[in-house]
Scaffold this active site. Structure first.
Site, mmCIF file in Angstrom:
data_model
loop_
_atom_site.group_PDB
_atom_site.id
_atom_site.type_symbol
_atom_site.label_atom_id
_atom_site.label_comp_id
_atom_site.label_asym_id
_atom_site.label_seq_id
_atom_site.Cartn_x
_atom_site.Cartn_y
_atom_site.Cartn_z
ATOM 1 C CG ASP A 25 -0.344 -0.422 2.517
ATOM 2 O OD1 ASP A 25 0.896 -0.540 2.582
ATOM 3 O OD2 ASP A 25 -1.078 -0.615 3.482
ATOM 4 C CG ASN B 41 -9.176 -0.234 11.386
ATOM 5 O OD1 ASN B 41 -8.210 -0.884 10.987
ATOM 6 N ND2 ASN B 41 -9.692 0.770 10.709
ATOM 7 C CG HIS C 41 -6.077 -1.310 8.432
ATOM 8 N ND1 HIS C 41 -6.213 -0.091 9.067
ATOM 9 C CD2 HIS C 41 -4.737 -1.548 8.405
ATOM 10 C CE1 HIS C 41 -5.040 0.373 9.398
ATOM 11 N NE2 HIS C 41 -4.115 -0.495 9.013
ATOM 12 C CD GLU D 216 -8.568 1.819 6.700
ATOM 13 O OE1 GLU D 216 -8.765 1.090 7.699
ATOM 14 O OE2 GLU D 216 -7.759 2.762 6.694
HETATM 15 C C1 GLP Z 1 -0.939 0.832 8.505
HETATM 16 C C2 GLP Z 1 -0.722 0.245 7.103
HETATM 17 C C3 GLP Z 1 -0.618 -1.239 7.104
HETATM 18 C C4 GLP Z 1 0.191 -1.681 8.316
HETATM 19 C C5 GLP Z 1 -0.631 -1.409 9.545
HETATM 20 C C6 GLP Z 1 0.060 -1.718 10.860
HETATM 21 O O1 GLP Z 1 -2.010 1.717 8.527
HETATM 22 N N1 GLP Z 1 -1.720 0.653 6.164
HETATM 23 O O2 GLP Z 1 -0.048 -1.681 5.896
HETATM 24 O O3 GLP Z 1 0.456 -3.061 8.213
HETATM 25 O O4 GLP Z 1 -1.167 -0.102 9.555
HETATM 26 O O5 GLP Z 1 1.103 -0.809 11.130
HETATM 27 P P1 GLP Z 1 2.097 -1.010 12.354
HETATM 28 O O6 GLP Z 1 2.911 -2.197 12.045
HETATM 29 O O7 GLP Z 1 2.928 0.254 12.407
HETATM 30 O O8 GLP Z 1 1.255 -1.195 13.556
#
Ligand code: GLP
Length: 224
Positions: free
Chosen positions: A48, A117, A119, A124
């Site tokens: 992403d 949440n 995702h 989302e």
């Molecule tokens: C973000 C990204 C995801 C990521 C997730 C967790 O919003 N869109 O691709 O895997 O949240 O992030 P983190 O590892 O910093 O908790």
């Protein structure tokens, strides 16, 4: 991951950004430097990206992957496909990304982090989920992600691989780390499948591995 790369050096990896995969990327880099794994033929796609951020922006996911894996592990740029958050036409960028992935034969191993949440990528929670690469409206939770904390640009949308892209990967590795992920991990473990918690769809995958650290798993009864 190293085993998979040994079995198939030209593996197509879809990779996440965020705090969670940092340990993985530093370990992969160390092993690559030690000659224990080779990235010479690997193909990398990012999961992403924030809309509006060019790859040169330090808050972009592209910059993150460059800093933490591509540069230190000396992966050739020609092997890396990154979503362009500053594309003039986002829909065209999604179609081009879809075509590039198909050209490479699809994802072999998809690595995921878990959003607060539920995702995955930027898929989302919502009434429906999308199949292929698409433009996603970011949730409040995603807008508060630490990676955007110091960003002067405030993205509202993101580009992401879809649920179909993720689910069609023959192997998935979901990484969950940190005490702040206890609640979403608990919800994931229920198990109940709902579009309001996109990671729950991973229960439908026959080769999905969940790796969580002690902080995230503390107090949880984990069942396969
Ligand atoms: C973000 C990204 C995801 C990521 C997730 C967790 O919003 N869109 O691709 O895997 O949240 O992030 P983190 O590892 O910093 O908790």
């Amino acid at each position: 991951m190293c085993d998979r790369l040994r079995d198939k050096p030209q593996s197509v990896l879809a990779l996440p950004t965020g705090a969670t995969p940092l340990g993985l990327y530093s370990e992969l880099t160390a092993r690559s430097r030690a000659g224990a794994v080779s990235f010479e033929a690997v193909r990398i796609f990012n999961l992403d990206e924030y809309c509006g951020l060019p790859q040169s922006d330090p808050h972009s996911y592209a910059a993150f992957l460059h800093q933490h894996l591509i540069a230190p592990a000396e992966i050739a740029v020609s092997q890396v496909h990154l979503l362009r958050g500053d594309a003039a036409d986002m829909e065209a960028e999604c179609r081009a990304y879809d075509a590039a992935l198909a050209d490479c034969g699809g994802i072999d191993l998809c690595v995921l982090g878990l959003g607060m949440n539920g995702h995955i990528g930027m898929n989302e929670p919502g009434a429906t989920l999308q199949v292929g690469p698409h433009v996603a409206r970011l949730s409040e939770v995603s807008l508060r992600h630490p990676m955007l904390a110091n960003s002067p640009t405030r993205p509202i949308y993101g580009l992401t691989l879809g649920m179909g892209d993720i689910m069609s990967s023959p192997e998935i590795l979901l990484l969950v780390s940190g005490a702040n992920k206890r609640k979403p991990l608990q919800q994931l473990m229920q198990p109940a499948i709902t579009t309001q918690f996109p990671a729950s769809f991973l229960w439908l995958h026959s080769n999905c591995h969940l790796l969580c650290d002690r902080d995230a798993a503390h107090g949880l009864k984990l069942t396969p």
